[in-house]
Design an enzyme around this catalytic site. Sequence first.
Site, PDB file in Angstrom:
ATOM      1  N   GLY A  11       0.804  -1.223   0.000  1.00 43.26           N
ATOM      2  CA  GLY A  11       0.000   0.000   0.000  1.00 43.26           C
ATOM      3  C   GLY A  11       0.834   1.269   0.000  1.00 43.26           C
ATOM      4  O   GLY A  11       2.057   1.240  -0.184  1.00 43.26           O
ATOM      5  N   TYR A 140     -14.591   3.673   9.050  1.00 40.80           N
ATOM      6  CA  TYR A 140     -13.128   3.749   9.135  1.00 40.80           C
ATOM      7  C   TYR A 140     -12.728   4.290  10.512  1.00 40.80           C
ATOM      8  O   TYR A 140     -11.873   3.731  11.194  1.00 40.80           O
ATOM      9  CB  TYR A 140     -12.636   4.679   8.020  1.00 40.80           C
ATOM     10  CG  TYR A 140     -11.154   4.956   7.988  1.00 40.80           C
ATOM     11  CD1 TYR A 140     -10.252   3.989   7.573  1.00 40.80           C
ATOM     12  CD2 TYR A 140     -10.658   6.221   8.332  1.00 40.80           C
ATOM     13  CE1 TYR A 140      -8.889   4.262   7.506  1.00 40.80           C
ATOM     14  CE2 TYR A 140      -9.307   6.503   8.267  1.00 40.80           C
ATOM     15  CZ  TYR A 140      -8.428   5.518   7.856  1.00 40.80           C
ATOM     16  OH  TYR A 140      -7.085   5.799   7.800  1.00 40.80           O
ATOM     17  N   LYS A 144     -10.815   2.655  13.729  1.00 47.38           N
ATOM     18  CA  LYS A 144      -9.601   3.249  14.296  1.00 47.38           C
ATOM     19  C   LYS A 144      -9.725   3.423  15.818  1.00 47.38           C
ATOM     20  O   LYS A 144      -8.794   3.126  16.563  1.00 47.38           O
ATOM     21  CB  LYS A 144      -9.282   4.594  13.626  1.00 47.38           C
ATOM     22  CG  LYS A 144      -8.801   4.476  12.184  1.00 47.38           C
ATOM     23  CD  LYS A 144      -7.569   3.607  12.052  1.00 47.38           C
ATOM     24  CE  LYS A 144      -6.996   3.565  10.649  1.00 47.38           C
ATOM     25  NZ  LYS A 144      -5.986   2.511  10.467  1.00 47.38           N
TER      26      LYS A 144
HETATM   27  N1  SER Z   1      -5.902   9.216   4.553  1.00 49.10           N
HETATM   28  C1  SER Z   1      -6.996   8.626   5.271  1.00 49.10           C
HETATM   29  C2  SER Z   1      -8.271   8.810   4.555  1.00 49.10           C
HETATM   30  O1  SER Z   1      -8.430   9.846   3.929  1.00 49.10           O
HETATM   31  C3  SER Z   1      -7.112   9.221   6.639  1.00 49.10           C
HETATM   32  O2  SER Z   1      -6.292   8.579   7.523  1.00 49.10           O
HETATM   33  O3  SER Z   1      -9.119   7.989   4.634  1.00 49.10           O
END
Ligand code: SER
Length: 315
Positions: A11, A140, A144
């Site tokens: 990634g 997301y 986290k």
């Molecule tokens: N770069 C990530 C996102 O935009 C944030 O941690 O989902």
Amino acid sequence: MKKILIVGAGGQIGSELTSHLRKIYGANNVVASDVRDSLNFAIDGPYEKLDVLDATALAFIVHKYSIDSIYNLVALLSATGEANPMLAWKINMGALINCLEVSKNFGCSVFTPSSIGAFGNTTPKDNTPQDTIMQPNTIYGVCKVTGEMLGNYYFERFGVDARSVRFPGLISNVALPGGGTTDYAVEIFYAAIRDGKFTCNVPKENFMDMMYMPDALDACVNLMEADASKLIHRNSFNIASLSFNPPVIFEAIKKRIPSFEMDYNIDSVKAAISSSWPNKLDDACARQEWDWAPKWDMDAMVDDMLLAIRKKLGK
Ligand code: SER
């Protein structure tokens, strides 16, 4: 001597962290792994094809190489996560719990990134404190926050040396990010050089924390090398370097490419997500507890990005 396993090495972060760690610890001491058959940048050291959701396969590799540190970089990002929340939960949490369990069983330390996405609308937006309200509006972010709590739980309950930083949007020129809300801050450089114009999908008023990849790589290593007795926090540290909105990054590029133009075609999902995230984190705890200090400012980052992407695109 450290024996490191990078999970999700293909990634945006892994594509640069692999060579960074190999320079520091020696190529043979850093095993890259990913779901892909191979990674062309990881050929100077060991590589294993790994689906991290397969706990037995993960344990086999940890045992085979006598791994003592794991960098878990597997995650669907914020916008992709909203398109398929159950898949995001399955992958993001599945990867983390398997890494924590194998670390408990084999005595490994674990680094896993958290994010500015761990915060939500109810968090103070400016100078967001280290310890504050965390009520994210995305799957997301939910992953986290849960991940941060699990990291601390495994440390307190089982003694697993789990550490983490809350990454801002990462700006880099090797592998593209994908499916993130902050992706525009990378895409704008490619568009500026290739097309001379960029259509931005994030509203012009939305400031977000950003960071150039070399600082992010230093953050990973410096936190994992930090003296454990000085760490008051673990999962996860606010870190910050740059904060900008689309017009600020546009102007910085336009200063160097005067004909560059930008317009907007707002993505409603990214608009809502970017509005809910902080403008700028307060990273005082990281500075105090493990001497976090970013090196790249806006001008240096923009110059370096333009140079690297011009070279990459042959322009
Ligand atoms: N770069 C990530 C996102 O935009 C944030 O941690 O989902």
